[in-house]
Write an enzyme that holds these catalytic residues in place. Structure first.
Site, PDB file in Angstrom:
ATOM      1  N   CYS A   1      24.012 -55.868  27.461  1.00  0.00           N
ATOM      2  CA  CYS A   1      23.540 -56.424  26.191  1.00  0.00           C
ATOM      3  C   CYS A   1      22.192 -57.111  26.309  1.00  0.00           C
ATOM      4  CB  CYS A   1      24.580 -57.379  25.616  1.00  0.00           C
ATOM      5  SG  CYS A   1      26.147 -56.559  25.221  1.00  0.00           S
TER       6      CYS A   1
ATOM      7  N   GLU B   1      21.084 -59.837  27.929  1.00  0.00           N
ATOM      8  CA  GLU B   1      20.859 -61.275  28.036  1.00  0.00           C
ATOM      9  C   GLU B   1      20.649 -61.762  29.462  1.00  0.00           C
ATOM     10  OE1 GLU B   1      25.411 -60.916  28.090  1.00  0.00           O
ATOM     11  OE2 GLU B   1      23.697 -59.879  27.217  1.00  0.00           O
TER      12      GLU B   1
ATOM     13  N   ASN C   1      21.684 -56.460  32.163  1.00  0.00           N
ATOM     14  CA  ASN C   1      23.082 -56.128  31.900  1.00  0.00           C
ATOM     15  C   ASN C   1      23.182 -55.382  30.565  1.00  0.00           C
ATOM     16  OD1 ASN C   1      22.560 -58.412  30.240  1.00  0.00           O
ATOM     17  ND2 ASN C   1      24.733 -58.888  30.186  1.00  0.00           N
TER      18      ASN C   1
END
Length: 692
Positions: free
Chosen positions: A377, A379, A375
């Site tokens: 960012c 994580e 995704n």
């Protein structure tokens, strides 16, 4: 309670609450500490005098505060009265500002939080005015998500809506932004982010682009692997021409994200991953380094393998492979390519690294394919069409009597897992592939925010062995509680459909293929009034841009400590704001300086140690920025990237202070210098796209 004291207090919104003399005593105590008034009996004496003067019945809150001022004046406590009056004035100004925004805020959020909620989260009427309060926003989300409960136990949704609303209203747990924004609306998309596949054809490229636009319009982030696209200059048999390569289509996707975000509720956030073996990897690495304004909606990460990094260590050659043919088209020194990656990251923060082998060793359903992207960012590594349903426990709210409330932490984790599992059922999915993928593995991502605030409240320096040990213990307990909750849900509702193809097939059933993930938390930590994810504090005192003005803001934990210990002074805060942090500041006690480091004051090694410690008890990944000083070298970046691989984290991002124009935290204010933050910045990366 005295027989002549009020029974109830009428708040400003007209609601009635029980009269509590301890609240008056606490307010007077705080004011007394600020002026070093050390009479231990005075606050209680004043509070009793106020209660006696008010008499029986119902006391309006303004009358109570007026009475406090009068009793302090009568007692000759002019300095204490002055501090109390200033506090009242500031609270009145805050209420006035919120009223001007048209927002009813019974949750008593910060002005920055209310501003963001008004712009993007609250429902509005036909005239564009907020149609719900901050608490009603939480209730709406709780009711929408709890509706899933009736599928499994008819009539139970109301009970669970109340439990969910309690967590949200208390800011003990918050879901990702789309769940708050879209619950109960026509959009109905509650998942935070998705990974969409891009295959080597124009049909696939533009079909995926159309899907991405729909998701971004609803506030969802998108991640892509561009690794399957043929390299620039490669033959296109159908036209006799040559391919333009993945970087050209990356620019197309970025432009589309910019157009969509203009009509949406937040800026488009995307992740592009390119495998390190792709022939166009050098162009990808430098795609953002050449211009700070290039690809503003994308984070870039190179998908690296163990084989590549071992070749870097031994100064070996690295093979570049055409994904269309599977043939080696070139060989280059691995160290040369790695140096180019490190130089680009040093120049502007991109690209980060995604450790593909580490990720796929932990892939919970390897039979469904190899993970190639994350995704926006980083994580949540995901298979094509999978989504991330994220939520974060506010660790700062998990304290009781100066200690971690472990029982409450486990209770909140269990309810949060149920909430996130329900999100999968009630969310609407614009395309059938998304719903099918979400329900097949039922991945959720329970994480944390407020770690730095919790550590500071306990007097533990972020960059210490004690902090790393506590963070490890916290995440271990959360993951254990999440596993227990997921197994309990499996008993009630059944295991996730792909369970028999999963790594857990020989163990007991689970409801979710993945339960934990640590997001940067971006806006939701701002709403909760705490620090972002597992990031350190970004500043102790700073100015924040709000509705066209720069307003002085103090870290709430530091503010409380300074007032409680009696060293809060306006001039002190002004000096700290010029510095941003307090490390090396001689006017504060040594233990306070140690307990309140900022991200820029913490050595990069400690940033990475914290990420690695938390990652050991997280099934997905941890979003964390390793902050570097402006003086950091390319060798420093290289050392962190290698250390991250060896620490077995799943991805790594660095950011050298000042390396990107328009960063959301800076000290580039007019003289005297003041640390400045954008309205929505709550910590973490000051330059990358971190909307979630």
């Amino acid at each position: 309670m005295g027989v002549s004291w009020p029974a109830k207090v009428r708040r400003r919104d007209g609601t009635l609450v029980p009269f509590d003399i301890a609240r008056i005593e606490a307010a007077v105590t705080r004011a007394a500490r600020e002026v070093a008034c050390d009479d231990p009996d005075m606050p209680g004496t004043v509070a009793k005098a106020v209660a006696d003067a008010l008499g029986r019945g119902i006391a309006p809150v303004e009358d109570i505060q007026d009475c406090v001022e009068a009793r302090l004046g009568e007692a000759g406590l002019d300095d204490v009265a002055r501090v109390y009056i200033i506090y009242r004035q500031r609270r009145a100004e805050l209420r006035t500002a919120k009223a001007l925004l048209g927002v009813r805020d019974e949750l008593k959020l910060s002005l920055a939080a209310v501003t963001v909620l008004r712009e993007r989260y609250l429902l509005h009427d036909e005239q564009g005015r907020p149609a719900e309060s901050t608490g009603e926003l939480m209730d709406r989300s709780a009711r929408c998500v709890a509706a899933a409960e009736d599928q499994y136990e008819p009539g139970s949704s109301r009970r669970w809506a109340e439990r969910f609303a309690t967590l949200l209203r208390n800011l003990e747990f918050l879901p990702n932004s789309p769940t708050l924004m879209n619950s109960g609306t026509d959009l109905g998309l509650l998942a935070g982010c998705f990974v969409l596949p891009i295959e080597d054809s124009l049909q696939s490229i533009f079909a995926t682009l159309g899907q991405a636009a729909e998701l971004q319009r609803a506030g969802g982030g998108t991640g892509y692997a561009f690794s399957h696209l043929r390299p620039a200059g490669d033959r296109v048999a159908s036209t006799g021409g040559t391919a333009s390569g993945p970087v050209s289509f990356l620019r197309l996707y970025d432009s589309a994200a910019g157009v969509v975000s203009m009509g949406g509720r937040r800026r488009g956030a995307c992740m592009a991953v390119l495998d390190v073996s792709h022939p166009d990897i050098c162009d990808f690495v430098t795609a953002k380094a050449e211009s700070p304004s290039e690809l503003p909606h994308f984070n870039l990460s190179v998908g690296v393998t163990d084989a590549f990094l071992r070749a870097v260590e031994r100064n070996g050659l690295h093979r570049l492979v055409n994904p269309r043919t599977g043939k080696i088209v070139a060989r280059m020194p691995a160290a040369e390519l790695f140096d180019a990656i490190c130089k680009a990251a040093h120049a502007g923060g991109d690209p980060g690294l995604v450790f593909l082998d580490t990720i796929n060793r932990a892939n919970p359903v390897p039979g469904r394919g190899r993970i190639e992207a994350t995704n926006p960012c980083g994580e949540v590594p995901l298979l094509p069409y999978e989504s991330c349903n994220l939520g974060s426990i506010n660790l700062a709210r998990m304290l009781a009597d100066g200690r971690v409330d472990w029982d409450r932490l486990e209770e909140v984790a269990g309810v949060a897992v149920r909430f996130l599992d329900d999100v999968i059922d009630v969310s609407r999915y614009p395309f059938p592939e998304l719903g099918e993928a979400a329900r097949a593995t039922r991945k959720i991502g329970l994480g944390v925010m407020g770690l730095a605030e919790l550590l500071a409240a306990l007097g533990i320096p972020y960059d210490s062995e004690e902090a790393v040990r506590l963070a490890t213990r916290l995440m271990r307990r959360i993951q254990q509680a999440a596993h227990t909750a997921s197994r309990r849900l499996a008993e009630e509702r059944g295991a996730f459909p792909a369970f028999t193809d999963s790594r857990f097939a020989r163990s007991g059933p689970r409801r979710n293929a993945q339960v934990t993930s640590v997001a940067p938390t971006g806006t939701i930590s701002l709403i909760a009034g705490t620090t972002a994810g597992i990031e350190p504090m970004f500043a102790i005192a700073f100015t924040r841009a709000i509705v066209g003005r720069h307003l002085l803001e103090v870290n709430p934990c530091f503010d409380r400590l300074a007032r409680d210990r009696g060293f809060y002074r306006d001039e002190l805060i002004a000096e700290i704001a010029q510095r941003g942090g307090v490390r090396g500041y001689p006017r504060l006690p040594a233990e306070v300086r140690a307990a309140f480091p900022t991200a820029a004051e913490i050595a990069p090694q400690w940033h990475l140690r914290m990420q690695a410690a938390v990652q050991r008890h997280v099934e997905a990944a941890v979003s964390k920025t390793v902050n570097l000083p402006a003086t950091a070298t390319v060798d420093d970046v290289r050392a962190i990237y290698v250390a991250a691989w060896k620490a077995k984290v799943k991805g790594i991002t660095v950011y050298r202070y000042g390396s990107r124009e328009g960063q959301v935290l800076s000290s580039a204010a007019p003289k005297p210098l003041l640390a400045q933050a954008d309205t929505e910045f709550s910590g973490g990366c000051a330059g990358r796209s971190c909307e979630f």
